[in-house]
Design a protein around this motif. Sequence first.
Motif, PDB file in Angstrom:
ATOM      1  N   LYS A 874      10.993  -7.178   0.922  1.00 47.70           N
ATOM      2  CA  LYS A 874      11.054  -8.455   0.225  1.00 47.70           C
ATOM      3  C   LYS A 874       9.759  -9.215   0.520  1.00 47.70           C
ATOM      4  CE  LYS A 874      14.807 -10.555  -0.715  1.00 47.70           C
ATOM      5  NZ  LYS A 874      16.099 -11.290  -0.698  1.00 47.70           N
ATOM      6  N   THR A 876       6.891 -12.528  -1.014  1.00 43.78           N
ATOM      7  CA  THR A 876       6.692 -13.710  -1.850  1.00 43.78           C
ATOM      8  C   THR A 876       5.302 -13.621  -2.462  1.00 43.78           C
ATOM      9  OG1 THR A 876       8.143 -15.066  -0.471  1.00 43.78           O
ATOM     10  CG2 THR A 876       6.583 -16.228  -1.926  1.00 43.78           C
ATOM     11  N   GLU A 881       9.743 -15.202  -4.883  1.00 42.43           N
ATOM     12  CA  GLU A 881      10.306 -14.183  -4.006  1.00 42.43           C
ATOM     13  C   GLU A 881      10.705 -12.967  -4.839  1.00 42.43           C
ATOM     14  OE1 GLU A 881      14.285 -14.456  -1.883  1.00 42.43           O
ATOM     15  OE2 GLU A 881      12.892 -15.019  -0.263  1.00 42.43           O
ATOM     16  N   THR A 882      10.316 -11.768  -4.397  1.00 44.30           N
ATOM     17  CA  THR A 882      10.634 -10.539  -5.119  1.00 44.30           C
ATOM     18  C   THR A 882      10.732  -9.401  -4.116  1.00 44.30           C
ATOM     19  OG1 THR A 882       9.957  -9.103  -6.953  1.00 44.30           O
ATOM     20  CG2 THR A 882       8.209  -9.937  -5.528  1.00 44.30           C
ATOM     21  N   SER A 883      11.074  -8.214  -4.605  1.00 44.18           N
ATOM     22  CA  SER A 883      11.176  -7.023  -3.746  1.00 44.18           C
ATOM     23  C   SER A 883      10.277  -5.936  -4.304  1.00 44.18           C
ATOM     24  CB  SER A 883      12.619  -6.519  -3.685  1.00 44.18           C
ATOM     25  OG  SER A 883      13.448  -7.443  -3.011  1.00 44.18           O
ATOM     26  N   GLN A 884       9.761  -5.071  -3.400  1.00 48.67           N
ATOM     27  CA  GLN A 884       8.870  -3.985  -3.794  1.00 48.67           C
ATOM     28  C   GLN A 884       9.291  -2.697  -3.095  1.00 48.67           C
ATOM     29  OE1 GLN A 884       5.250  -5.716  -2.197  1.00 48.67           O
ATOM     30  NE2 GLN A 884       4.454  -6.072  -4.260  1.00 48.67           N
ATOM     31  N   GLU A 906       5.696  -3.709  -9.653  1.00 49.37           N
ATOM     32  CA  GLU A 906       6.951  -4.055 -10.304  1.00 49.37           C
ATOM     33  C   GLU A 906       8.055  -4.183  -9.266  1.00 49.37           C
ATOM     34  OE1 GLU A 906       7.867  -1.299 -13.347  1.00 49.37           O
ATOM     35  OE2 GLU A 906       6.058  -1.724 -14.528  1.00 49.37           O
ATOM     36  N   ALA A 907       8.977  -5.090  -9.523  1.00 52.63           N
ATOM     37  CA  ALA A 907      10.037  -5.365  -8.557  1.00 52.63           C
ATOM     38  C   ALA A 907      11.007  -4.191  -8.467  1.00 52.63           C
ATOM     39  CB  ALA A 907      10.798  -6.624  -8.959  1.00 52.63           C
ATOM     40  N   THR A 909      14.790  -2.523  -7.937  1.00 53.42           N
ATOM     41  CA  THR A 909      16.076  -2.884  -8.546  1.00 53.42           C
ATOM     42  C   THR A 909      17.213  -2.247  -7.757  1.00 53.42           C
ATOM     43  OG1 THR A 909      16.106  -0.961 -10.020  1.00 53.42           O
ATOM     44  CG2 THR A 909      14.946  -2.934 -10.795  1.00 53.42           C
TER      45      THR A 909
END
Length: 1012
Positions: A874, A876, A881-884, A906-907, A909
């Motif tokens: 996770k 920022t 805030e996103t995840s990779q 890209e994030a 999922t």
Amino acid sequence: MLDGDAVLYPEVFPEVDLRVRATPTGFTHTLVVKTAAAAANPALARIPYVLGGDVSIAETAQGGLSVVAGGELFATADPAVMWDSTTLSGSAARSLDTSSVDEAGDGAQIAPVEIDLAGQTMALVPDPDLLTGPDTVFPVYIDPDFNTDEKNWAYANNANTTWGATPTSALARVGRDPDPSHNWLYRSMFRFPTDANGVNLDGKQILNAHFVITLYHSYDCAPTSVYLYRSRTPTSPRTSWTNAKLDKYLTSKSAAANKGVCYDPEDPKLDFTSTAMKTDVQLAAKEKWNYYTVALSARDSGGAGESTQGRWKKFDQSTALFKVEYNSYPDPPSEMKVGSTYCEDNDEILKSGSTHKLSAKFGDDDKTQQTLTGKVYWRQVGAATWTVKPTSTTVGNERASYQLPALQDGHYEWYMQSNDGVIDSKVSKTCRFEVDSSSPAPPEIDSLQYLECDPDVSCPVNDVPGLTADFTFSTADDAVKYLYDWSASPLTPVMAPSIGAAVTIPLTPPSYGDNVLYVRSVDAAGNQSGDATYWFKVARASPAIAGWGLEDGPASEFPALTNTVFGGQNLTTSGALSWSDGVRLVGASTAQFNNGGWAETPNAVLDTSKSFSIGAWVRLASTATSGTIVGQDGTYNNGIYFGYVASSNKWEFRFTTNDSADYAWAPNAVSDVVPKVGIWTHLAATYDAKTGDASIFVDGALQGGESTVHVGSHWSAPGKMRLGAGLHKGVVTDFWRGHIAQVRVFNRVIGVDDIVEGANDLQPLMAATPVGRWDFDTDCCGTAVNRLIGWGHDLSLQEPAIMEQLGSGYALQTVDGSGYAQTEPTADLQAGSLNTDQSFTVAAWVQLGDLRDFSTAVSQDGVNMSAFRLQNRKVTIDGVETSQWCMTMRNTDEAGSGITKACTTEASTLGLTHLLGVYDAARGEIRLYVNGAQINDSGELLPSATATMAARMWDSTGRVGVGRGQDANSVTTANPDGDCDMFSGFVDDVQVFQGAMTTAQANAFYDSVRGA
């Protein structure tokens, strides 16, 4: 003491000073005799000067001196003079009559100074009558001057008499001298070169001309005239009255600057210019005069008035300036081009298409001048009139162009002319071109070895895999060359021997199975035909004719020295050869060559006069000496040598020219990359007997530069094949230092298909070796079994992790970030499955239960830290805030050490996702693939993310962890192992490989597991 540009040496004799002054072109030595008592000093009767250095001095015909150094004229001196300080009286006092150290006043008594030369001594002998005469007024000045440059001004008087002055600094006299004792007439001449300041006036267009000089003194208080003439080149410093000709009247000016009875402090600057002057300077430019000389005189344009006293003037000659406003004629346009093709004399350019650009280089010596414009004149050959159009504009030596309208096929001619805003250039040469827009017919393609087929009907297999064959291109049209390639829109050219002639070239099909060769005809105008295609099918790749694993372990189908080809020759060892455990694969031992050991076959394996190839994994231990990987002996020498060469510090594929003691090396195929010590590297070499070319591949990449060379035909080495040593002049030498594994030998050319992708059903030579696979479909006593038999390393489940159904099978499930699975060490085996200081690949299917901060799917422990983690992170980015998805690697095993990470943009999922991470030790690169490789707009396969390690990776030996990472900073009493970054969700089909998958391999691997 310093005084401006002079140095004063006081009291060189009693009451006598010496003043040395630097001038723009030389220097002066002036003795200032201040009193009659000083003048009576016998030392002044003959004043010696000692000459130093290697100069020689001589008297000139004019009474001056010449100084020569090294055979070259170094300096000159005008005839020396002396003057006193006598002034005028009466009406003559209107003149400036005060003498100075630089110049005699108008009333001064003047006398020559005799020069006496004797060897390296020069003596000045002042005139005794003036030095000690009863009418002498002190101070008296005695002055020889020296000049290192040619003077550009001179004076003349009608008595042809020298007056006391320093010609480098004196005032230029014009008119009737007011001294009643002689009333001489003076003229002053000024010579200017026509080549100055980087500009030569030859051939220039003269726009205006100016002679500028400062008036220092005039006889009258009211302005009077002074007249400017073009004159003769003067003899400096004083020229004869007959030589001071006034050849052409130019113009006049009126001014006053009396420094006497009506003192005027102003020194007006007079700017002489006229149409007559411009015209005369234009004549000088046209006739290429070297100099242009002007004279100031009191004689008017009618030839009268030179004796008029009121016209007497003195000018500051140091301010004389000649200014010319000129314009360079533009150069005729040059370097004519139609499109990108230059016009050649008497040749006609052949061009395809209907629209063309005409261009030429415009030039003007006035590089900073205004913009250059131009005109183009063009017509179809035979037309009665020219079409005239403006070109683009340009500045300086740049190209101007004109875009022609669409033209019909035919013959055309054109020329250009430029203009600088003032005048036109001469026209350029005439250029001719032909427009031919018709395309040639597609060529015919033929090959005797590879027979063409119709892909829509059936394609018989040509049983000549991996071999080079002749392909012939022919056409009935006017082709001058062909373009060919193994893909549409071919780009590789080959010239026809003559217009419309066929050409035959050797080509090697790039792959097995269906192949398509695309070829186009190109005519002299550059028109291309459509693609001609030649379809054919190549049989499956012929396998290696010999191979030796050189390692024992779970993946070994044969003992280390046994030939992997049935019936092939096995190896025997000699000398310092040993076995290293775990150096390439954990749980396997690999051959180590210790600078003196080797392995060999009893007889020849290859016919080295025919096509062949060799591949091997190697690990170099030292670059101190050269080392042979594989060679095949002749009687005295290796026929071939494949290995490391210390002198170049490169991998090389070498051929000896003969099998004698006085052999030489043929051209060598040399790698681009520099070998890395301690890194497993895959090398391959191939020799194509058909073309005579030899090539070298490093880690699956054909090396550029000198990696492919033309060797030509080669002799057949009849002796044994030796691994780890070479043969030179009958002596076994060039011992390998390091490890060698998985050697393969072919009797054909190999390519990237064989090395990286695997030809048809053959294993690629540099395939990563699988060392662990856990699919979680079998649960035995809380253990996930390693499906790769013999490798050990089963996973033990740590509660509350369980095997739970996912799709049609089972997967490891962790709940709320708790539970995981890990390998355990045994008495014979370390806990880890991978050597992380070497290349490796790790893959897994994952499905996140939530997007928590950090979730690690797969890792391998060090002492303190995970060596790598395949995980979700996770972050920022720009406040969001996103995840990779990431493949991260610790730089060291120290707690808190930095990490290098390859993360997607890209994030991530929550859906089912396939992750594959690669560490490529040879490149120091981390690569991450999410659901296979990405495809860019050009159709290239690319990783999802990459990163480069700053230093070589370290080797971890700890547990493989599924669902967790390791960090010493997380150690507590309840968590003694430092488990961290716990995964929440499902992890399935974890696979680990020793070796780096390429992008093509990673994509093919994803395709294979996606359908599993």
